[in-house]
Motif scaffolding. Structure first.
Motif: not given
Ligand SMILES: NC(=O)c1ccc[n+]([C@@H]2O[C@H](COP(=O)([O-])OP(=O)(O)OC[C@H]3O[C@@H](n4cnc5c(N)ncnc54)[C@H](OP(=O)(O)O)[C@@H]3O)[C@@H](O)[C@H]2O)c1
Length: 269
Positions: A67, A89, A93, A103, A106-107, A119, A121, A176
């Protein structure tokens, strides 16, 4: 070929080394010229200038995306044709989307890209303690606010290993992963762990919220400073939780903060 952006950072450097050691063809991307492992190609590009990425992405099978840069849709337009995208990310987020808007954007762009995406996190990195390197080297002190609030800091080497697995193996598309360390660790405990690695005590100095705010404002915009102070001082249950996802992907527990401190003790000598 796998393209790694942020290739000279805490996560990216470890990721490039892991992928190269596994025999992958790797293109390492950063704005500044950099030393990379033998066999790795380095490409200078700025995510704020998406067209500068184009030569790196030509023929790429997968992209590890940081990011950074204002327009994720323009970056992903350059990455059209790349089959797999792994986005680094941020936990924020999910837990504070109104603050961590970059972020989140971007996601959204990655989800809409049409590529197989995953993703990542992570919460706060163990390597954020490098901010103490100079004060520990010179005065054996470490200052931070909220000294007794614990958060499960993640070792960037674990993020890199998860990223390498997700970039190389099938089965992670559309997922994610929340990435945390194995247990909450307070700033006071982090200072003590660095002291233990050094073999000399490190004195912890508790900052006021205002002192910490003034320091953070030098490196972050105000809304992100407020969000960061809220996470550090009054974290939600989700921000304090230990996630099973590192173990789910790697088949082993995440590394403890003391492990990071021992491997990086040279920065504090
Ligand atoms: N630290 C945390 O607690 C935390 C928590 C959650 C998420 N994150 C995310 O994790 C990311 C990676 O962290 P890290 O510690 O590995 O980063 P880092 O050590 O600060 O390194 C950043 C890397 O990205 C490159 N870079 C920065 N801006 C760029 C741009 N505009 N275009 C191309 N390359 C650029 C840098 O190289 P050049 O300067 O040469 O370009 C460097 O390789 C952070 O940027 C953040 O988004 C961090």
């Amino acid at each position: 070929m796998i393209v790694v952006t942020g290739a000279t950072g805490n996560v990216g450097r470890a990721l490039v080394a892991t992928l190269a050691a596994a025999g992958e063809q790797v293109t390492a991307v950063s704005r500044q010229a950099a030393q990379v492992p033998d066999g790795v190609r380095h490409h200078r590009a700025d995510l704020d200038d998406p067209a500068s990425l184009r030569p790196a992405l030509d023929g790429a099978a997968a992209l590890f995306l940081l990011v950074a840069g204002g327009d994720p849709h323009a970056i992903l337009k350059e990455a059209a044709g790349v089959g797999r995208i792994v986005l680094l990310s941020s936990q924020g987020a999910g837990t504070r989307p109104e603050v961590y808007r970059h972020p989140v954007q971007y996601e959204e762009a990655v989800r809409e890209s049409g590529a197989d995406f995953t993703i990542l996190r992570p919460g706060g990195f163990a390597s954020n303690s490098f901010a103490w390197a100079e004060s520990i080297r010179t005065t054996r002190t470490a200052a931070a606010p909220f000294g007794d609030v614990g958060l499960p800091a993640i070792d960037p080497a674990d993020i890199a290993e998860v990223a390498a697995a997700v970039l190389r193996e099938p089965g992670h598309a559309g997922r994610t992963y929340e990435l945390s360390g194995p247990a909450p660790v307070t700033p006071r405990e982090r200072a003590a762990a660095i002291g233990a690695a050094l073999g000399e005590p490190v004195r912890f100095v508790e900052q006021t919220r205002e002192e910490a705010r003034a320091q953070l404002l030098q490196v972050m915009p105000e809304p992100v400073v407020e969000g960061t102070l809220a996470i550090l001082g009054t974290p939600t249950a989700a921000e304090q939780a230990v996630s099973p996802d590192v173990e789910r992907v790697l088949g082993r527990a995440p590394r403890a903060f003391a492990d990071w401190a021992a491997r990086n003790v040279a920065a504090f000598r």
